[in-house]
Scaffold this active site. Structure first.
Site, PDB file in Angstrom:
ATOM      1  N   ASP A   9      17.618  -1.205  10.097  1.00 28.13           N
ATOM      2  CA  ASP A   9      18.753   0.024   9.848  1.00 28.13           C
ATOM      3  C   ASP A   9      18.439   0.582   8.550  1.00 28.13           C
ATOM      4  O   ASP A   9      17.842   0.120   7.485  1.00 28.13           O
ATOM      5  CB  ASP A   9      19.920  -0.858   9.937  1.00 28.13           C
ATOM      6  CG  ASP A   9      21.080   0.282  10.281  1.00 28.13           C
ATOM      7  OD1 ASP A   9      20.885   1.492  10.333  1.00 28.13           O
ATOM      8  OD2 ASP A   9      22.297  -0.113   9.832  1.00 28.13           O
ATOM      9  N   GLY A  33       2.444   4.633   0.834  1.00 24.83           N
ATOM     10  CA  GLY A  33       2.552   5.415   2.168  1.00 24.83           C
ATOM     11  C   GLY A  33       2.080   6.954   2.056  1.00 24.83           C
ATOM     12  O   GLY A  33       1.963   7.162   1.048  1.00 24.83           O
ATOM     13  N   ILE A  78       0.793  -1.200  -0.146  1.00 22.07           N
ATOM     14  CA  ILE A  78       0.055  -0.155  -0.123  1.00 22.07           C
ATOM     15  C   ILE A  78       0.823   1.170  -0.098  1.00 22.07           C
ATOM     16  O   ILE A  78       1.712   1.510   0.779  1.00 22.07           O
ATOM     17  CB  ILE A  78      -0.969  -0.154   1.173  1.00 22.07           C
ATOM     18  CG1 ILE A  78      -1.802  -1.247   1.021  1.00 22.07           C
ATOM     19  CG2 ILE A  78      -1.720   1.269   1.353  1.00 22.07           C
ATOM     20  CD1 ILE A  78      -2.571  -1.585   2.302  1.00 22.07           C
TER      21      ILE A  78
END
Length: 513
Positions: A309, A258, A256
């Site tokens: 990270d 953002g 989806i």
């Protein structure tokens, strides 16, 4: 910055930087950490002139850690010959690593280690005169644990191992001995905080680790031992090499779209590229700088194996003919202020790179029942372990979590994270009359950081056949008292330890008392 003032007007002179690089190369030629010095030079040049692009005549682009001389370094590891026998080897390893405090039960630790080696290694391999054990002299520290990392040459190959040590009021104790390469890889994962470790020659330590944890890439190992700036350099070199060896186009990432980030990927590469949008869709109301600060917080915080990270890049170049028309249009629609486009390259002024994962919502749509049960358990574990590290994810919808190849669930959307101790977890007030029961909006006051865990059930899991299992397995997630208990423990200064290995392999089920 001071250097800009000092170098002006040469700062934009091509020949000046070309000559400077030649002289710098000569100055660092005998350094044992030459690769780090090269990365430092690159960083200075990029800070002073970020728009100059990547130029091999001005920067160290394709040099790598393995171009450094692998200096003979007798201080890298301790060696233990098989002729000593197992008992003596283990006793000497324990003796060689003095943590400056008492052991809880040193003799018991020695026998537990001996037993583990006999059960895992000596049932399969017979030691010979060529068998030798090596343990890095540098101790790896992270959170509440210290780790010894070693390897044994047996059966014609290196068998790696890791020994974790913990410490409580009763003293130091060995917690377990790890032989499983998958567990070791997870301990060096992109979702873990960097180790604190001293090393005289980083490239040599990376070479040792690469032999022990062979399926970790070089840039990941540099990251893991705290040299993340050079890890970023090695990652970029790997990226350039992959571009040369591949032909596929960059496309929008699956999942989806953002409201804050535009995300794209190269299908043949295990990385996604994330850009902060020019405008955020409601109800998002933060600024681009605030989003950057959230990502910086994650980079500096304990990620407890549950947050990915990232590396941050400026003026990142991609060959324009490798960008799909659909992606280029989406970028123009959402992040146009960050784009520079010419005949050869798409240049992106700012982006983050992050490990590619399957979005949890997509994974749940396609996996079988048993994998779905495990995934929702992992989903809840991820949220609760982040809470123990004083992180509240904010937006906990499944689209903001990813599933790794090892089926571990990782959080990767950081624009709404907050410190857990800043939140106010509440029970929802009970309605007392008709007007309150049928009120179109909440009839009670809600402050900015108020959270009602009871409401989580409304959006957390959509898959019907595992929804109730999730609610039962993670019932504490919906209990404000549980969240408040975690807050209180953090506020008292308690460091809640997240084990980077399965608890069932610990020598002692509970901390020794």
């Amino acid at each position: 910055m001071a250097l800009e003032k000092e170098l002006s007007p040469e700062i934009t002179d091509y020949e000046f930087w070309h000559d400077t690089k030649l002289q710098y190369s000569n100055r660092i030629s005998n350094r044992k950490d030459k690769e780090l010095a090269e990365t430092f030079f690159n960083s200075v040049l990029r800070k002073i002139s970020p728009e100059s692009g990547i130029d091999e005549n001005l920067m160290y682009v394709h040099e790598g850690y393995d171009t450094c001389d692998l200096h003979t370094n007798e201080n890298l590891y301790h060696s233990y010959p098989s002729s000593w026998g197992l008992q003596k080897i283990i006793r000497k390893i324990i003796e060689d690593f003095d943590f400056g405090t008492q052991y809880f039960n040193k003799e018991e630790d020695i026998q537990l280690l001996v037993k583990a080696i006999r059960e895992v290694i000596l049932t399969r391999y017979e030691p010979t005169k060529d068998t030798i054990t090596q343990v890095l002299k540098s101790v790896f520290y992270r959170n509440k644990a210290a780790y010894l990392i070693g390897r044994t040459m047996i059966g014609g190959k290196w068998m790696p191992f890791i020994i974790p040590f913990l410490h409580n009021e009763n003293g130091i104790y060995v917690d377990t001995m790890i032989f499983d390469p998958k567990i070791m890889a997870h301990m060096f994962s992109f979702s873990r905080s960097y180790f604190m470790v001293q090393t005289e020659i980083p490239s040599q330590m990376v070479s040792f680790l690469n032999a022990v944890i062979s399926h970790k890439q070089i840039h990941e190992l540099y990251n893991a031992i705290g040299f993340n700036k050079h890890g970023k350099t090695e990652f970029y070199r790997d990226f350039l090499n992959h571009l040369d060896q591949s032909k596929d186009q960059f496309v929008l990432a699956e999942g989806i779209k953002g409201m804050v980030m535009t995300v794209f990927t190269l299908p043949s590469y295990n990385i996604v590229f994330k850009m902060i949008k020019d405008h955020f869709e409601p109800p998002k109301n933060m600024t681009r700088q605030e989003v950057k600060e959230k990502y910086k917080l994650v980079s500096q915080h304990d990620r407890v194996g549950r947050m990915a990270d990232t590396h941050e890049f400026e003026y990142f170049s991609i060959p324009i003919d490798r960008v799909s028309p659909e992606l280029l249009q989406e970028l123009k629609n959402t992040v146009n202020s960050l784009l520079i486009i010419n005949d050869e390259f798409l240049i992106i002024k700012h982006l983050y790179t992050e490990r590619k994962m399957i979005p949890l919502n997509i994974y749940l749509d396609n996996c079988d029942h048993e994998d779905a049960k495990y995934a929702v358990e992992e989903y809840g574990n991820s949220i609760l372990q982040l809470a123990q590290a004083n992180i509240f994810p904010g937006d906990m919808m499944t689209k903001n979590f990813g599933v790794t190849r090892q089926k571990r669930v990782i959080f990767y959307d950081y624009d709404e994270i907050e410190f857990l101790t800043d939140m106010n977890f509440r029970w929802k007030p009970k309605a007392e009359n008709y007007e309150q029961i049928y009120a179109a909006t909440p009839w009670y006051d809600i402050a900015k950081n108020d959270v009602f865990p009871e409401d989580f059930k409304r959006f957390m899991i959509g898959r019907a056949d595992v929804k109730q299992h999730f609610f039962d397995y993670h019932k504490d997630l919906f209990n404000p008292d549980h969240w408040n208990e975690i807050q209180n423990r953090i506020r008292k200064g308690e460091l809640l330890h997240a084990f980077p290995y399965p608890k069932e392999i610990r020598f002692r089920p509970e901390e020794p008392a």
